[in-house]
Design an enzyme around this catalytic site. Structure first.
Site, PDB file in Angstrom:
ATOM      1  N   ASN A 171       0.804  -1.222   0.000  1.00 24.92           N
ATOM      2  CA  ASN A 171       0.000   0.000   0.000  1.00 24.92           C
ATOM      3  C   ASN A 171       0.841   1.278   0.000  1.00 24.92           C
ATOM      4  OD1 ASN A 171       0.394  -1.323   2.655  1.00 24.92           O
ATOM      5  ND2 ASN A 171      -0.310   0.638   3.439  1.00 24.92           N
ATOM      6  N   CYS A 343      -1.835   5.808   7.863  1.00 21.45           N
ATOM      7  CA  CYS A 343      -1.601   5.822   9.307  1.00 21.45           C
ATOM      8  C   CYS A 343      -0.222   6.401   9.608  1.00 21.45           C
ATOM      9  CB  CYS A 343      -1.773   4.441   9.923  1.00 21.45           C
ATOM     10  SG  CYS A 343      -1.269   3.119   8.890  1.00 21.45           S
TER      11      CYS A 343
HETATM   12  C1  LIG Z   1      -2.576  -3.474   2.338  1.00 20.27           C
HETATM   13  C2  LIG Z   1      -3.705  -3.284   3.296  1.00 20.27           C
HETATM   14  N1  LIG Z   1      -4.071  -4.302   4.091  1.00 20.27           N
HETATM   15  C3  LIG Z   1      -5.092  -4.188   4.942  1.00 20.27           C
HETATM   16  C4  LIG Z   1      -5.819  -3.014   5.068  1.00 20.27           C
HETATM   17  C5  LIG Z   1      -6.975  -2.937   6.027  1.00 20.27           C
HETATM   18  O1  LIG Z   1      -8.201  -2.974   5.327  1.00 20.27           O
HETATM   19  P1  LIG Z   1      -9.570  -2.534   6.016  1.00 20.27           P
HETATM   20  O2  LIG Z   1      -9.571  -1.041   6.038  1.00 20.27           O
HETATM   21  O3  LIG Z   1     -10.659  -3.072   5.138  1.00 20.27           O
HETATM   22  O4  LIG Z   1      -9.626  -3.146   7.365  1.00 20.27           O
HETATM   23  C6  LIG Z   1      -5.455  -1.915   4.260  1.00 20.27           C
HETATM   24  C7  LIG Z   1      -6.181  -0.636   4.369  1.00 20.27           C
HETATM   25  O5  LIG Z   1      -5.619   0.391   4.655  1.00 20.27           O
HETATM   26  C8  LIG Z   1      -4.372  -2.061   3.343  1.00 20.27           C
HETATM   27  O6  LIG Z   1      -3.993  -1.058   2.551  1.00 20.27           O
END
Ligand SMILES: Cc1ncc(COP(=O)(O)O)c(C=O)c1O
Length: 394
Positions: A171, A343
């Site tokens: 991400n 975050c």
């Molecule tokens: C790579 C990744 N994994 C997990 C999540 C968590 O997803 P959710 O917001 O549906 O709990 C995110 C969201 O920010 C993400 O970007």
């Protein structure tokens, strides 16, 4: 361009003086993608007209159950899974928790878990919870593009390794992990070891066929593909089962009991069917914006080599500038981007991902991420805003 929309007040009523959402160009679709108005309409329709409990046996319940079944098929199709192996959850975080904690609980003896050094906190922090039960959690390193080093991963596998977790697309920097190759390597050496893939960022953009990739469990989320927040799914390959985290009314075949969020799930199904957008268009957008940045800052570099980068996420270094300064200056000019993970940018923590890649994280970087609602005109305007802002900041 995002339309001016009245913001709902805290009491959920539209108040006359509620401040409107500012107009601007939103290039932060990796943090969350704006809800498609057609999905909002479908959610409202289902919530009002198909409000029955899917477990009820009367017409209204059966109608809601049909909606649920169609949505499950839509998500399953995108994952290359047969219906019945998709477990709806409150988001990817919960799906990952069911997979990780469920695997830990299913073991009688403490064992070993391997995760990549660039996992999202939803994987890393949840895996670390397993250490309370005596399990060991180890990180496996990545190279300077953020790619898992296969040989390093293989050398860390132990007879007691019961779970390997590697995300499909990161991400923060958009690097694509070779999850199919990783799964094959793990299965060759440890056939019983489960392979979990966080597909939150790849779902709806890249090929996410669970069976073809040979992985066991995947987590996906609706709000990254223009669906609602608080809805996600755990996909299980044929024959893979999980131990549920709690018990209740037996919904979702007992894997995630609790009355289903039918409106949210319906919108998720629609979003899964449509996807996040055209990868080729995203590549063009990335190239145009990178060129605009380089017009002003010739040393700016993408953090990930083009062939390893997912088309919808472009993170670019900006030597000599602080990320927060650039993000704030762009935001004031109506261009919304990120300095990496949402975050991290909030808490100003050092980015574990950049550290793992060996990047000097004191140098600035911005993440531009695209979705279906970004237009050619938006990108032209964003390129202009990037140029003028960088000129001012340089
Ligand atoms: C790579 C990744 N994994 C997990 C999540 C968590 O997803 P959710 O917001 O549906 O709990 C995110 C969201 O920010 C993400 O970007």
């Amino acid at each position: 361009m995002l339309a001016k929309t009245p913001r709902l007040g805290a009491d959920d009523s539209v108040s006359a003086d509620a401040s409107p959402v500012a107009e601007g160009i939103y290039l932060d679709n990796a943090a969350t993608a704006p809800l498609d108005p057609a999905f909002a309409e479908a959610m409202s329709r289902v919530a009002c007209e198909r409000f029955g409990n899917p477990s009820s046996r009367h017409d209204l319940g059966l109608g809601a159950e049909r909606e649920l079944r169609l949505a499950r098929e839509q998500v399953a199709n995108r994952l290359g899974l047969a219906e019945g192996t998709v477990v709806f959850t409150s988001g990817a975080t919960e799906a990952l928790a069911i997979a990780i904690l469920g695997c830990g609980r299913a073991r009688r003896q403490p064992g070993h878990v391997l995760i990549s050094a660039v996992e999202h906190a939803a994987v890393r922090e949840t895996a670390l919870m397993l250490t309370r039960d005596g399990h060991e959690v180890e990180e496996t390193p990545v190279d300077s593009d953020g790619r898992v080093v296969l040989g390093e991963l293989r050398s860390r596998l132990r007879p007691t390794t019961f779970l390997v977790a590697v995300m499909h697309v990161n991400n923060e920097v958009g690097v694509i992990q070779p999850v199919g190759r990783i799964a094959r390597a793990v299965k060759r050496e440890r056939p019983r070891c489960r392979v979990l893939v966080d597909m939150v960022q790849s779902f709806g953009v890249l090929e996410t066929d669970v069976v073809a990739l040979g992985v066991d469990m995947v987590a996906v989320s609706a709000h990254k593909i223009h669906g609602p927040k608080g809805v996600g799914a755990l996909g299980l390959a044929p024959g893979v089962t999980v131990a549920p985290l709690w018990s209740g009314g037996g919904q979702e075949r007992g894997n995630r009991p609790g009355t289903e969020n039918v409106p949210g799930v319906v919108a998720f199904g629609m979003a899964a069917a449509i996807g996040k957008g055209d990868p080729e268009r995203f590549r063009r957008y990335g190239a145009k914006l990178l060129a605009a940045i380089r017009d002003i800052s010739p040393q700016a570099q993408p953090l990930v080599e083009e062939r390893y980068r997912a088309p919808h996420i472009l993170t670019v270094t900006l030597p000599g500038l602080r990320s927060e300064v650039v993000v704030n200056a762009l935001s004031e000019r109506g261009l919304w981007v990120s300095s990496g993970s949402a975050c991290h940018s909030r808490r100003s923590l050092r980015s574990r991902v950049l550290i793992a890649m060996g990047v000097d994280e004191r140098q600035g970087a911005i993440r531009l991420s695209f979705g279906r609602m970004v237009s050619d005109a938006d990108v032209d305007q964003a390129a202009e805003t990037l140029r003028s802002t960088l000129v001012e900041l340089s």
